[in-house]
Design a protein around this motif. Structure first.
Motif: not given
Length: 473
Positions: A131, A133, A454, A458
């Motif tokens: 993963w 982003p 993460w 955000q």
């Protein structure tokens, strides 16, 4: 009885030495001149090349071994062996591996293709692909400590391999002129122009160009460009990247001449005091597009807080600090943290003094996370001291301590990582315990990387929302 000149009565010596100086003197060679070091270096070079090639194929190239169905299903792709064999059989276009029956062996390139297939066709509740982003740059991880022998290069190399097995695209940058990381990765570096040196020179030359524009506007004589700076402006960071025997690990290597950067950088700084030398590597990674080409950039630093290490620390999002569970290494690491503070606080103070005068916003250095990692850990002898270190460093510490196993030592003798070692050379339980040392280290580092990605994603989403809200208002 009279004692002979130049001799010493053994009775006069401490009993635990019992050495006759005159006899000891006879064993000495002639005094060593500087040329003798060249001879020793030549022998060491031959020996190093011989030892480094232990992990090479007979044709002189380093190749990554294949991975078995058992390894793939246990460590790399979350599927059962029977299901993997079934899927491969049903899809002839997928890699079929080598071997008969259920004992199939796949290259890492083939494993990555299988992972992509399962990411598209597999169970929706399983994560087959690493993963990251969308829209976020690579995370830059520096592995540093100014005490040698604490496992910096070993930790950095195994983190690169762990991340690659996880499916990430990894760039390793060797900043240590000893070139140990370059040897592990099978890199070939002819001179300093194949290291990060031209990137530092290029950054300085670019600053000189900007300064010359200002000087021209003011009618002042421009700074002259020597051959080094002229050539550096032609260098692209991507041109320095070389592939390794790992399909998803690339390298910018190092060799002995890289050490001259430690002497050249302060000379350039004296020529142009406005040059932010600490930003050179960050600028090269960012402007050169490397933060988009890769998922993770790992920086292996020299055992000193010199200009190369300062560049690595300034470029890093995450700092990893390996240390052994001993008083001396704990003490040295504390001093390393103190030197980081004094060095970067001094830079901030000097820069911000000028910025305040010019009415500009102040700058500061900031890292997403810092983690100290206990390496070469012996639980039978070092647990108490490791607990003390953990208590004092607190949230700077990883919870897992890298144990030194026979498997790790044997891999080091072959100038290879444990992931490059065929588990059939060991008892399977020994292999599982050996690789757990770095699997668990990677798990903690990966958790930090994913958490910071993460958080960044955000924050980016919140900023974009604010901008959109402001436009509509």
């Amino acid at each position: 009885m009279a004692q002979k000149p130049g001799s010493v009565n053994k009775a006069d010596l401490p009993p635990y030495f019992n050495i006759d100086p005159a006899s000891a003197a006879k064993k000495l060679a002639e005094p060593i001149d500087t040329a003798r070091f060249a001879k020793a270096a030549a022998f060491a070079t031959r020996g190093r090349d011989d030892l480094a090639k232990r992990g090479y194929a007979p044709d002189g190239k380093k190749r990554l071994r294949r991975f078995s169905t058992w390894e793939i299903c246990r460590y790399l792709i979350p599927v059962a062996p029977a299901h993997l064999r079934r899927v491969v059989k049903q899809h002839p276009d997928l890699p079929q591996g080598e071997g008969e029956g259920g004992a199939k062996w796949f290259t890492l390139e083939e494993v990555l293709r299988l992972r992509d297939h399962f990411a598209e066709e597999g169970a929706s509740n399983r994560e087959y692909r690493a993963w990251r982003p969308e829209g976020q740059p690579a995370k830059v991880v520096a592995v540093a400590n100014f005490k040698g022998g604490v496992g910096k290069t070993s930790t950095c190399a195994h983190l690169a391999m762990s991340a690659a097995l996880d499916g990430y695209r990894v760039l390793v940058i060797d900043l240590d002129s000893q070139g140990s990381m370059t040897s592990i990765m099978g890199g070939k570096v002819e001179d300093e122009w194949q290291t990060v040196f031209p990137l530092l020179a290029r950054d300085f030359a670019s600053q000189m160009q900007d300064e010359n524009q200002v000087r021209a506007a003011q009618g002042q004589i421009p700074f002259e460009f020597d051959e080094t700076l002229t050539e550096a402006l032609k260098v692209s960071p991507r041109n320095l990247v070389q592939p390794t025997h790992w399909p998803n690990i690339d390298l910018i290597g190092a060799q002995l001449n890289l050490y001259w950067a430690e002497f050249q950088v302060p000379v350039w700084r004296m020529q142009l005091r406005s040059w932010a030398l600490w930003d050179s590597l960050h600028n090269a990674l960012s402007d050169g597009g490397l933060l988009n080409d890769y998922d993770i950039v790992l920086l292996d630093t020299p055992p000193a807080l010199g200009y190369l290490t300062i560049n690595a620390l300034a470029a890093a999002d995450i700092l990893l600090v390996p240390l052994g569970a001993s008083f001396l290494e704990f003490d040295s690491t504390g001093r390393f943290f103190d030197m980081i503070y004094s060095t970067f606080a001094s830079i901030e103070e000097g820069e911000n003094r000028v910025r305040r005068t010019d009415g500009l916003p102040e700058m500061r250095f900031e890292w997403d996370a810092v983690r100290a990692i206990v390496t070469r850990f012996d639980a039978a002898q070092q647990t108490d001291l490791a607990n003390v270190i953990q208590a004092y460093f607190g949230d700077f510490m990883t919870t897992y301590r890298q144990e030194l196993t026979a498997m790790v030592g044997q891999a080091g003798e072959q100038v290879s990582g444990i992931y490059e070692t065929d588990y059939r050379d060991f008892n399977r339980d020994t292999y599982v315990r050996g690789r757990e040392t770095f699997d668990r280290t990677w798990a903690e580092v990966k958790e930090v990387i994913l958490g910071t990605w993460w958080r960044d994603a955000q924050m980016a989403a919140a900023e974009a929302k604010e901008v959109t809200h402001g436009e509509t208002a």
